[in-house]
Every structure is written in C-alpha cells, then in structure tokens.
Design a protein around this motif. Structure first.
Motif, PDB file in Angstrom:
ATOM      1  N   ALA A 121      30.007  67.240  46.861  1.00  0.00           N
ATOM      2  CA  ALA A 121      30.965  66.288  47.419  1.00  0.00           C
ATOM      3  C   ALA A 121      31.335  66.611  48.856  1.00  0.00           C
ATOM      4  N   ARG A 122      31.375  67.908  49.194  1.00  0.00           N
ATOM      5  CA  ARG A 122      31.830  68.311  50.526  1.00  0.00           C
ATOM      6  C   ARG A 122      30.687  68.641  51.476  1.00  0.00           C
ATOM      7  N   ASP A 123      29.444  68.452  51.039  1.00  0.00           N
ATOM      8  CA  ASP A 123      28.272  68.750  51.875  1.00  0.00           C
ATOM      9  C   ASP A 123      28.330  70.173  52.420  1.00  0.00           C
TER      10      ASP A 123
ATOM     11  N   ARG B 119      19.379  82.156  45.396  1.00  0.00           N
ATOM     12  CA  ARG B 119      18.891  81.038  46.211  1.00  0.00           C
ATOM     13  C   ARG B 119      20.010  80.536  47.124  1.00  0.00           C
ATOM     14  N   LEU B 120      19.656  80.200  48.337  1.00  0.00           N
ATOM     15  CA  LEU B 120      20.578  79.532  49.261  1.00  0.00           C
ATOM     16  C   LEU B 120      20.091  78.099  49.399  1.00  0.00           C
ATOM     17  N   VAL B 121      20.926  77.125  49.002  1.00  0.00           N
ATOM     18  CA  VAL B 121      20.455  75.744  48.925  1.00  0.00           C
ATOM     19  C   VAL B 121      21.412  74.796  49.631  1.00  0.00           C
ATOM     20  N   ASP B 122      20.850  73.647  50.005  1.00  0.00           N
ATOM     21  CA  ASP B 122      21.640  72.538  50.542  1.00  0.00           C
ATOM     22  C   ASP B 122      21.767  71.490  49.439  1.00  0.00           C
ATOM     23  N   PRO B 123      22.898  71.388  48.766  1.00  0.00           N
ATOM     24  CA  PRO B 123      23.050  70.433  47.659  1.00  0.00           C
ATOM     25  C   PRO B 123      22.913  68.991  48.142  1.00  0.00           C
ATOM     26  N   LEU B 124      22.160  68.206  47.382  1.00  0.00           N
ATOM     27  CA  LEU B 124      21.937  66.803  47.732  1.00  0.00           C
ATOM     28  C   LEU B 124      22.484  65.839  46.689  1.00  0.00           C
ATOM     29  N   GLY B 125      22.633  66.277  45.457  1.00  0.00           N
ATOM     30  CA  GLY B 125      23.152  65.376  44.434  1.00  0.00           C
ATOM     31  C   GLY B 125      23.096  65.998  43.060  1.00  0.00           C
ATOM     32  N   LEU B 126      23.787  65.365  42.117  1.00  0.00           N
ATOM     33  CA  LEU B 126      23.808  65.786  40.728  1.00  0.00           C
ATOM     34  C   LEU B 126      23.229  64.667  39.860  1.00  0.00           C
ATOM     35  N   VAL B 127      22.463  65.057  38.852  1.00  0.00           N
ATOM     36  CA  VAL B 127      21.870  64.105  37.915  1.00  0.00           C
ATOM     37  C   VAL B 127      22.250  64.528  36.500  1.00  0.00           C
TER      38      VAL B 127
ATOM     39  N   LYS C   5      21.325  64.019  32.628  1.00  0.00           N
ATOM     40  CA  LYS C   5      20.276  63.511  31.734  1.00  0.00           C
ATOM     41  C   LYS C   5      20.588  64.030  30.335  1.00  0.00           C
ATOM     42  N   GLY C   6      20.943  63.110  29.431  1.00  0.00           N
ATOM     43  CA  GLY C   6      21.416  63.548  28.121  1.00  0.00           C
ATOM     44  C   GLY C   6      22.705  64.334  28.295  1.00  0.00           C
ATOM     45  N   ASN C   7      22.779  65.513  27.690  1.00  0.00           N
ATOM     46  CA  ASN C   7      23.958  66.347  27.871  1.00  0.00           C
ATOM     47  C   ASN C   7      23.715  67.445  28.896  1.00  0.00           C
ATOM     48  N   ALA C   8      22.599  67.343  29.641  1.00  0.00           N
ATOM     49  CA  ALA C   8      22.275  68.339  30.653  1.00  0.00           C
ATOM     50  C   ALA C   8      22.570  67.784  32.047  1.00  0.00           C
ATOM     51  N   TRP C   9      22.960  68.702  32.956  1.00  0.00           N
ATOM     52  CA  TRP C   9      23.214  68.349  34.355  1.00  0.00           C
ATOM     53  C   TRP C   9      22.219  69.096  35.235  1.00  0.00           C
ATOM     54  N   TYR C  10      21.745  68.418  36.278  1.00  0.00           N
ATOM     55  CA  TYR C  10      20.775  69.006  37.198  1.00  0.00           C
ATOM     56  C   TYR C  10      21.285  68.868  38.637  1.00  0.00           C
ATOM     57  N   LEU C  11      21.100  69.932  39.402  1.00  0.00           N
ATOM     58  CA  LEU C  11      21.408  69.911  40.830  1.00  0.00           C
ATOM     59  C   LEU C  11      20.112  69.688  41.590  1.00  0.00           C
ATOM     60  N   VAL C  12      20.073  68.653  42.405  1.00  0.00           N
ATOM     61  CA  VAL C  12      18.954  68.423  43.317  1.00  0.00           C
ATOM     62  C   VAL C  12      19.362  68.973  44.672  1.00  0.00           C
ATOM     63  N   ALA C  13      18.534  69.858  45.237  1.00  0.00           N
ATOM     64  CA  ALA C  13      18.905  70.531  46.483  1.00  0.00           C
ATOM     65  C   ALA C  13      17.689  70.703  47.374  1.00  0.00           C
ATOM     66  N   ASN C  14      17.966  70.897  48.648  1.00  0.00           N
ATOM     67  CA  ASN C  14      16.925  71.216  49.618  1.00  0.00           C
ATOM     68  C   ASN C  14      16.894  72.726  49.800  1.00  0.00           C
ATOM     69  N   THR C  15      15.708  73.295  49.837  1.00  0.00           N
ATOM     70  CA  THR C  15      15.540  74.738  49.977  1.00  0.00           C
ATOM     71  C   THR C  15      14.526  75.003  51.090  1.00  0.00           C
ATOM     72  N   PRO C  16      14.360  76.271  51.507  1.00  0.00           N
ATOM     73  CA  PRO C  16      13.350  76.566  52.537  1.00  0.00           C
ATOM     74  C   PRO C  16      11.942  76.145  52.143  1.00  0.00           C
ATOM     75  N   THR C  17      11.684  75.980  50.836  1.00  0.00           N
ATOM     76  CA  THR C  17      10.351  75.578  50.369  1.00  0.00           C
ATOM     77  C   THR C  17      10.297  74.103  49.957  1.00  0.00           C
ATOM     78  N   GLY C  18      11.353  73.340  50.280  1.00  0.00           N
ATOM     79  CA  GLY C  18      11.348  71.920  49.957  1.00  0.00           C
ATOM     80  C   GLY C  18      12.378  71.553  48.900  1.00  0.00           C
TER      81      GLY C  18
ATOM     82  N   SER D  19      26.001  71.740  54.777  1.00  0.00           N
ATOM     83  CA  SER D  19      24.617  71.564  54.327  1.00  0.00           C
ATOM     84  C   SER D  19      23.936  70.486  55.149  1.00  0.00           C
ATOM     85  N   GLU D  20      22.620  70.552  55.199  1.00  0.00           N
ATOM     86  CA  GLU D  20      21.834  69.580  55.957  1.00  0.00           C
ATOM     87  C   GLU D  20      21.236  68.574  54.982  1.00  0.00           C
ATOM     88  N   ARG D  21      21.507  67.311  55.229  1.00  0.00           N
ATOM     89  CA  ARG D  21      21.028  66.250  54.343  1.00  0.00           C
ATOM     90  C   ARG D  21      20.069  65.339  55.103  1.00  0.00           C
ATOM     91  N   PRO D  22      18.821  65.244  54.657  1.00  0.00           N
ATOM     92  CA  PRO D  22      17.870  64.344  55.324  1.00  0.00           C
ATOM     93  C   PRO D  22      18.417  62.915  55.343  1.00  0.00           C
TER      94      PRO D  22
END
Length: 323
Positions: A148-150, A167-175, A177-190, A209-212
């Motif tokens: 939420a705060r980038d 891991r050091l990540v740039d958070p991009l969003g939460l998903v 799916k069912g009862n599971a939550w996933y963090l989508v993030a940008n990392t040095p490897t993509g 964080s840096e957001r494309p």
C-alpha cells in the motif's frame, strides 16, 4: 486517538440506537468517565446526542440525524456483504475490515441496515481446510503495508523443500487464490511470486519501491499462472473403477470435463480417462482406492503401483505388534 474514539462512539450509536455508558466503555475498552466526557465533546460539536435516564436509559442520537450512504441498492449491498472480513484470513486484517464494515452499516438507512444484518446472519465463512489446516498469514499485515505504501521489503523466505533465503524486493501487489495469499514483487532477477505463508520474517524499509509504469498485476498473474500450469508434466491415465470410486474420481479430477459417467461394463465397473498433474499424484490416488481400481494405462503407472504393493505389505508386517 481521541478523534478515532469519538467517531467509533458516534457510529456505535448510529448502529445500535441506544447504548449505556457501560456498554460503550466495554466496547471501546475505556472508562465510563471517558465515555461521559466524549459525549459532552460530541454535544459541544453540535452532534445531537443526549442521555436518557432510568433503567432503560443510555446515550442516544437524534433519530433524524444520520449519515446516509447514497446510491447503494440491495443487490450491491448483498454482493458487498458476501465478501465477509473472515475471507481475509489474518485475524488483525479481518478485525480491521470488520470495523470498516461496521462503520458502513452504521451509516445505512434503517431498513437497509436491518436487511444487511439479516444477510450477514445467513453467511458464514470457514477459512480452515477439512483437515484443520490453515495458511500462516502472520506476515500478511506487514506485506500489505509495504504494498500500500510502495516501500521496499526485506523478507526471509523458505520455499517448499529448500533452504530459507533473504530477499530484498519491491512489492507490486497481492493476489488471493483460494485461502492462500501471494506477493508479486520485483527482484534483481525479475518479477517473482512469493507465497505469504512461506515468508517467515518481513521488515518494512524506509526506501521507496520502484514500480514499472506499465506493470499490470492481473495480466502478470494470468500469464504466470498459465506458464506454471503449462509446465506441469500432466499424466493422462485410463482407469477401470468400481462405480462409487468412479464418482469420486470424476469429482476430484478432470475426467474429460464435460463427460458424464459411461455405462458400466458386464461386471458393473466404469472406465474413465483421467487427467492428473503428474504421475506421482496418479499413483497416490490409485493406491488410495485400493481394490476399487485397476490401471489400464499408462504402463509406467501400472508398473509403479505393482512395485509399491509388496513394499506396503512388507512395511505393514514389520509394524505389527508381537501379539
């Protein structure tokens, strides 16, 4: 904090009509004296709140004074209430969502508020699995805050069957799916996807964080999900099953999705073509069904099942007590 408490008191009175000082104090975890001072402050701010004396007395708002929620029809209300806070999973986020929902309901006109209460009484969400399993979402509030705060996020992540890594990540969003939550993030490897329940530690950093500029969460998730599913080494098996077992398999797995159960053969058994995610899963299901199933193909699955049976019997013999 006092402003939050005053708003909470105001909304509680809107929702319940009349509450005693003791009831308000208990709900807000403050003293009755604090509640009395708050009521005086609301009155001084020209909020029409007044006290009723006697055994059925308490604090009450003027019936004509109410914040309205315009443009919300019953269909919209029903759809909104179906997304119960319990679905969030994490108790802290669910509690915050419950408070927000309470504020909305307090601002509804009386007929719609009563309808909303009736709808909620007819829906219950159980987030635990049938075996009592549930996702560990203790890190979800921190991850949500970072999204939420980038802000950059430092996480200790333990993938299934592998060592924990930082891991050091740039958070991009939460998903969800069912009862599971996933963090989508940008990392040095993509771009990467992290299951929140496998984040063992998380620290919110002061760095932004840096957001494309062209990143779309839904597009990324759909594309990565398709890639993941296409990468599975699916196993297609032909099984001959006892009728009840055929019904179970048809319900659990993809047995030609639109296919109805074929007619039984002369012995009353049913032959199905079934899709499994991989051959290990097919072996697990076949062994679980025991004498209710026969593997026709592939030959490799039949061989693996036949090889497993003597080992199972031997282990059972060894595990028997001397008596």
């Amino acid at each position: 904090m006092r402003a939050d408490r005053l708003l909470s008191e105001l909304l509680l009175l809107q929702a319940h009509g009349r509450l005693t000082g003791r009831e308000l104090a208990k709900r807000l975890e403050v003293s009755e004296r604090t509640v009395h001072r708050d009521m005086e402050a609301l009155s001084a701010a020209r909020v029409p709140v007044y006290a009723l004396r006697g055994s059925r007395g308490g604090w009450q708002l003027d019936e004509d004074w109410r914040t309205q929620v315009p443009g919300l029809d019953e269909a919209e209300l029903r759809a909104f209430l179906m997304a119960q806070p319990r679905i969030i999973g994490d108790p802290r986020l669910a509690a915050a969502a419950e408070r927000a929902l309470g504020k909305l309901m307090a601002a509804l006109p009386v007929p719609m508020r009563e309808r909303a209460a009736s709808i909620r009484q007819r829906l219950y969400v159980d987030t635990t699995g049938w075996r009592g399993t549930t996702e560990n979402l203790s890190m979800l509030p921190i991850v949500q805050d970072a999204v939420a705060r980038d802000r950059k996020l430092a996480i200790q992540y333990k993938p299934s069957g592998r060592e924990r890594a930082e891991r050091l990540v740039d958070p991009l969003g939460l998903v969800a799916k069912g009862n599971a939550w996933y963090l989508v993030a940008n990392t040095p490897t993509g771009f990467r996807t992290f299951r929140v329940s496998r984040i063992e530690e998380a620290k919110l950093l002061d760095q932004s964080s840096e957001r494309p500029f062209d990143f779309d969460l839904a597009d990324y998730w759909n594309a990565s999900t398709k890639k993941f599913q296409d990468g599975w080494q699916k196993c297609f098996a032909t099984l001959r099953l006892e009728p009840r077992a055929a019904g179970w398999v048809k319900m659990w797995h993809v047995a030609s999705p639109n296919q109805t159960l074929p007619a039984p053969d002369a012995e009353g058994w049913i032959t199905l073509s079934v899709q499994f995610d991989h051959e290990d899963e097919a072996r697990f299901v076949v062994l679980g069904l025991g004498s209710r199933v026969e593997v026709i193909e592939p030959h490799s699955l039949r061989e693996r099942v036949e090889a497993e049976l003597p080992r199972m019997l031997e282990r059972m013999r060894k595990s028997r007590s001397p008596g």
